[in-house]
Design a protein around this motif. Structure first.
Motif, PDB file in Angstrom:
ATOM      1  N   THR A   1       0.843  -1.193   0.000  1.00  7.60           N
ATOM      2  CA  THR A   1       0.000   0.000   0.000  1.00  7.60           C
ATOM      3  C   THR A   1       0.880   1.245   0.000  1.00  7.60           C
ATOM      4  O   THR A   1       1.747   1.383   0.878  1.00  7.60           O
ATOM      5  CB  THR A   1      -0.883   0.034   1.272  1.00  7.60           C
TER       6      THR A   1
ATOM      7  N   ASP B   1       1.846   4.953   0.944  1.00  8.83           N
ATOM      8  CA  ASP B   1       1.434   5.749   2.105  1.00  8.83           C
ATOM      9  C   ASP B   1       1.716   7.237   1.875  1.00  8.83           C
ATOM     10  O   ASP B   1       2.244   7.630   0.839  1.00  8.83           O
ATOM     11  CB  ASP B   1       2.068   5.229   3.398  1.00  8.83           C
TER      12      ASP B   1
ATOM     13  N   LYS C   1      -8.932  -6.404  -1.196  1.00  7.18           N
ATOM     14  CA  LYS C   1      -7.937  -5.341  -1.233  1.00  7.18           C
ATOM     15  C   LYS C   1      -8.588  -4.039  -1.647  1.00  7.18           C
ATOM     16  O   LYS C   1      -9.629  -4.022  -2.295  1.00  7.18           O
ATOM     17  CB  LYS C   1      -6.792  -5.686  -2.165  1.00  7.18           C
ATOM     18  N   GLN C   2      -7.960  -2.963  -1.252  1.00  4.55           N
ATOM     19  CA  GLN C   2      -8.417  -1.639  -1.657  1.00  4.55           C
ATOM     20  C   GLN C   2      -7.874  -1.336  -3.051  1.00  4.55           C
ATOM     21  O   GLN C   2      -6.919  -1.980  -3.513  1.00  4.55           O
ATOM     22  CB  GLN C   2      -7.944  -0.593  -0.652  1.00  4.55           C
TER      23      GLN C   2
ATOM     24  N   ASN D   1      -6.025   1.005  -4.116  1.00  6.12           N
ATOM     25  CA  ASN D   1      -4.627   1.455  -4.165  1.00  6.12           C
ATOM     26  C   ASN D   1      -3.632   0.386  -3.722  1.00  6.12           C
ATOM     27  O   ASN D   1      -2.434   0.633  -3.667  1.00  6.12           O
ATOM     28  CB  ASN D   1      -4.450   2.716  -3.319  1.00  6.12           C
ATOM     29  N   GLN D   2      -4.109  -0.809  -3.415  1.00  2.81           N
ATOM     30  CA  GLN D   2      -3.233  -1.880  -2.948  1.00  2.81           C
ATOM     31  C   GLN D   2      -2.881  -2.847  -4.073  1.00  2.81           C
ATOM     32  O   GLN D   2      -3.679  -3.079  -4.979  1.00  2.81           O
ATOM     33  CB  GLN D   2      -3.893  -2.661  -1.812  1.00  2.81           C
TER      34      GLN D   2
END
Length: 128
Positions: free
Chosen positions: A14, A16, A70-71, A73-74
């Motif tokens: 991810t 950050d 998962k999101q 952006n992952q």
């Protein structure tokens, strides 16, 4: 020579707010790390995975990639680690010892490392 004990687990990478990439393992939550790039995070993740699983008698089952939530952006990656090649720094303690002066002098002349020699002797004496 020890046989490779290769393990592979899925991880989520991810991005950050610090422009780095966090890596976390779905099945090994204590294995956390980060890197300056996705590749860097994967390399650090490999080390974190090995350290988290080192010495365990039973290993967690790896989750199938298809079942991981998962999101957007992952990124899901597979990370492998050879548990026989984990570099674990052994804790040390300082001990003062007394040896005969002549032995100390001869050892110094030969460049003998007292700590290494004592450790080797203790391992032999203790059968470790």
């Amino acid at each position: 020579m020890a046989k490779n004990k290769l393990v592979t687990y899925p991880a989520l990478i991810t991005p950050d707010e610090n422009n780095t990439f966090d890596i976390e393992f779905v099945d090994v939550p204590e294995a956390l790390s980060f890197g300056n790039s996705i590749n860097d995070a994967a390399l650090h993740g490999q080390e974190a995975l090995g350290l988290a699983l080192y010495g365990r008698k039973t290993l967690p089952k790896a989750t199938a990639i298809e079942s991981i939530d998962k999101q957007d952006n992952q990124t899901i990656v597979l990370i492998s680690a050879d548990l026989n090649n984990v570099k674990v720094k052994e804790a040390t303690v300082r001990k003062n010892v007394t040896v005969p002066a002549k032995l100390a002098e001869l050892a110094d002349e030969k460049g003998i490392n007292f700590s290494a020699t004592l450790s080797t002797a203790l391992k032999e004496k203790l059968g470790v």
